[in-house]
Scaffold this active site. Structure first.
Site, PDB file in Angstrom:
ATOM      1  N   ASP A  39       0.684  -1.087   0.186  1.00 21.22           N
ATOM      2  CA  ASP A  39      -0.136  -0.076   0.158  1.00 21.22           C
ATOM      3  C   ASP A  39       0.683   1.270  -0.171  1.00 21.22           C
ATOM      4  OD1 ASP A  39       0.918   0.528   2.706  1.00 21.22           O
ATOM      5  OD2 ASP A  39      -0.800  -0.385   3.347  1.00 21.22           O
ATOM      6  N   ALA A  40       0.181   2.273   0.050  1.00 25.41           N
ATOM      7  CA  ALA A  40       1.103   3.606  -0.028  1.00 25.41           C
ATOM      8  C   ALA A  40       2.050   3.972   1.274  1.00 25.41           C
ATOM      9  CB  ALA A  40       0.001   4.856  -0.249  1.00 25.41           C
TER      10      ALA A  40
END
Lengths: 132, 132, 132, 132
Positions: free
Chosen positions: A13-14
């Protein structure tokens, strides 16, 4: 049993790390390989009309896991009674413990809770013995 | 039809942007809202024994989309014949076009390709007219 | 190159088949193994500041794929110029072709499109030759 | 706070129900809306250099949830000390409780555990009072 595989980019994810929801997917994979190794692949149980239903899922995340790392999951059958069974998971990257999880399950047939099929129970009980 | 929703953290990847596979999930959501708006929610079609099967999926990614941005999807029924229909998707953040997609579908009943149900075809054809 | 792995339960949907969005994830996996096999794992490219950005993704779904089936992906580098390159994917279960896909990519460094790094270009061009 | 949204097709699995891993994604969504409602959207915290890190995740699955059902999540801040905070989640479909979850979090800045930012702590503590 030991299950190994590499982390994919779509699992990150980010924050640059594996998204927590994906640990539960990795647990499922390792469970699948555990059942296969015991001689009862889940796909075969499903052909016989059984579903393994997940009742609880728990995970403690100790350190992040990154893209392309190879995870090693130690998956164990922790307990087993007439209806319910628990798996536990230790997730490592090399020798570093990254996460600890457990899941609770039961068997369902025709939409109803059933006791664990006898043949399977014997095979699983055998794993319990092996691990203690 | 316009479909809007916010990007979730679990949809991003380690590049800090929405992972490309998730655009196809957003397309599916917008398609679902399109069918609902026409009066034929997919869940109802499934109760009647129909499955909408996806045959092709295409997307051109023009600019990245980030966490917490609100995407606006313009979803249109592009064409419709006896068996097949196409949807198109323009994905915007504010006024900036981020992606363009299209998907091809058919109906399946009891595992076999069937012509598009007449009632549905009328409702859909009506949308085609509206959009031209 | 050939990439193989088994379908996981979490990749299926309520139609009982692999959800279409997950084909693009399997493509990504096979691409990763392709790059690794050529000696340039994506994780290493990222350490050098490069991102591989996906610009287009296309897939034709011919037949459904089911839980626990082993997919075999034939992944090929299809073309390569100064900035852009295409991969193609043929997805098989045993000898049956289930899906055909392709993706377009470029390299980005510091947020900007850059020409394909020379070292990588040589390694990739070599793959193009091999396949024709 | 109450968070509502409809279940998407891609969230289901071959058992015809929402895959358990996706509950943790729905929890994340509800947490995001909770923070936004308090005036501190997570995207803004990230701009200030903070990451909210997930340390534990737990869920008890009571009954399955199906495609197109609207889930209602009661999300509450359960506790808060110098470093750590817990959220709890009750997931309903209509008046039927489907799942109960909780998650533990902390704040990280520049890769290090930091105490909860004071401004945020006040806003959150205020929520704790409201709920008791």
């Amino acid at each position: 049993m030991i299950y190994r595989r590499r982390i994919q980019f779509y699992e990150t994810d980010a924050q640059g790390i594996v998204h927590h929801s994906n640990y539960f997917r990795i647990f499922e994979e390792s469970r699948g390989e555990f059942l296969r190794s015991v001689g009862i692949p889940y796909s075969k149980l499903r052909e016989e009309g059984y579903e393994v239903v997940l009742l609880e899922a728990h995970c403690i995340f100790k350190q992040p896991i990154f893209y392309d790392q190879e995870v090693k999951v130690e998956v164990r059958l922790e307990s087993l009674d007439k209806y319910f069974f628990w798996f536990s998971y230790n997730v490592f990257v090399e020798d570093s413990l990254k996460a600890v999880g457990k899941t609770k399950h039961c068997f369902v047939k025709n939409g109803k809770l059933v006791s664990i099929p006898q043949k399977l129970k014997s095979l699983l009980a055998c794993q319990l013995d092996k691990e203690t």
